[in-house]
Design an enzyme around this catalytic site. Sequence first.
Site, PDB file in Angstrom:
ATOM      1  N   THR A 145      -0.023   7.197   6.111  1.00 12.92           N
ATOM      2  CA  THR A 145      -1.174   6.575   6.119  1.00 12.92           C
ATOM      3  C   THR A 145      -2.092   7.046   4.880  1.00 12.92           C
ATOM      4  OG1 THR A 145      -2.237   8.030   7.766  1.00 12.92           O
ATOM      5  CG2 THR A 145      -1.255   5.768   8.465  1.00 12.92           C
ATOM      6  N   SER A 146      -1.876   7.941   4.141  1.00 14.16           N
ATOM      7  CA  SER A 146      -2.686   8.479   3.173  1.00 14.16           C
ATOM      8  C   SER A 146      -2.656   7.630   2.051  1.00 14.16           C
ATOM      9  CB  SER A 146      -2.275  10.075   2.952  1.00 14.16           C
ATOM     10  OG  SER A 146      -0.978   9.975   2.450  1.00 14.16           O
ATOM     11  N   CYS A 147      -1.741   6.810   1.766  1.00 10.08           N
ATOM     12  CA  CYS A 147      -1.449   6.057   0.787  1.00 10.08           C
ATOM     13  C   CYS A 147      -2.126   4.557   0.784  1.00 10.08           C
ATOM     14  CB  CYS A 147      -0.019   5.544   0.576  1.00 10.08           C
ATOM     15  SG  CYS A 147       1.131   6.967  -0.105  1.00 10.08           S
ATOM     16  N   GLY A 148      -2.564   4.363   2.245  1.00 10.75           N
ATOM     17  CA  GLY A 148      -3.125   3.217   2.650  1.00 10.75           C
ATOM     18  C   GLY A 148      -4.895   2.934   2.290  1.00 10.75           C
ATOM     19  N   GLN A 196       0.933  -1.202  -0.022  1.00  9.70           N
ATOM     20  CA  GLN A 196       0.094  -0.017   0.104  1.00  9.70           C
ATOM     21  C   GLN A 196       0.828   1.161   0.123  1.00  9.70           C
ATOM     22  OE1 GLN A 196      -2.873  -1.651  -0.894  1.00  9.70           O
ATOM     23  NE2 GLN A 196      -3.663   0.268   0.080  1.00  9.70           N
TER      24      GLN A 196
END
Length: 195
Positions: free
Chosen positions: A50-53, A21
């Site tokens: 965490t924005s990519c997740g 992710q």
Amino acid sequence: ATLFASPNHLKELGIGWLLSQGIIKTIEEIHEIKVKGSNVKVKCNGKVDTSCGSTNENFYFLLDRISKPIIKSEYKVGAEEILRFINTLNRMSKVFKTTGGTHSAAIFENGKLIAFAEDVGRHNAVDKVIGMAALGKTDFSKSVLVSSGRQPANMVLKAARVGIPIIASIAAPIYSGIEAARKTGVTLICFVRGQ
């Protein structure tokens, strides 16, 4: 995150999911990982992205943000090797042969089988082998990911984010997967069946 997964290799699933992710870049970012029942708890060193997740990513928006290929590897394999990898995947897929209800994935580094997993979800099977390979310090730039599942953008991006240059699948590509492969520089080979 909540994943519907077969209850084995959960540590590897957690690690592979974080890597695929793009939430972490290497396993060195993980300070501690604990598996308790069906829960995987991961503590990371410092901040993580965490924005990519998001599991609800708009892949076309995401693809538009890719300005150059992610894959830098010049690694190549012959067609006969791809067939050998898929044959190995099929031979090892014992749960699928028994139930017809799982997907499988494997990673081959320099032609050698490094990781294999089956799971009810094709994404999970890929994340599990990425986690296994990362724990084994695999050189992803000299690896091939083989899979039984369809290849939409989110599957192709899993390989691209960890630097795997070649994906081979028994199943079909999806248009978004083809576009993701073009944008990231991943070689995408689908419908690998028979000769």
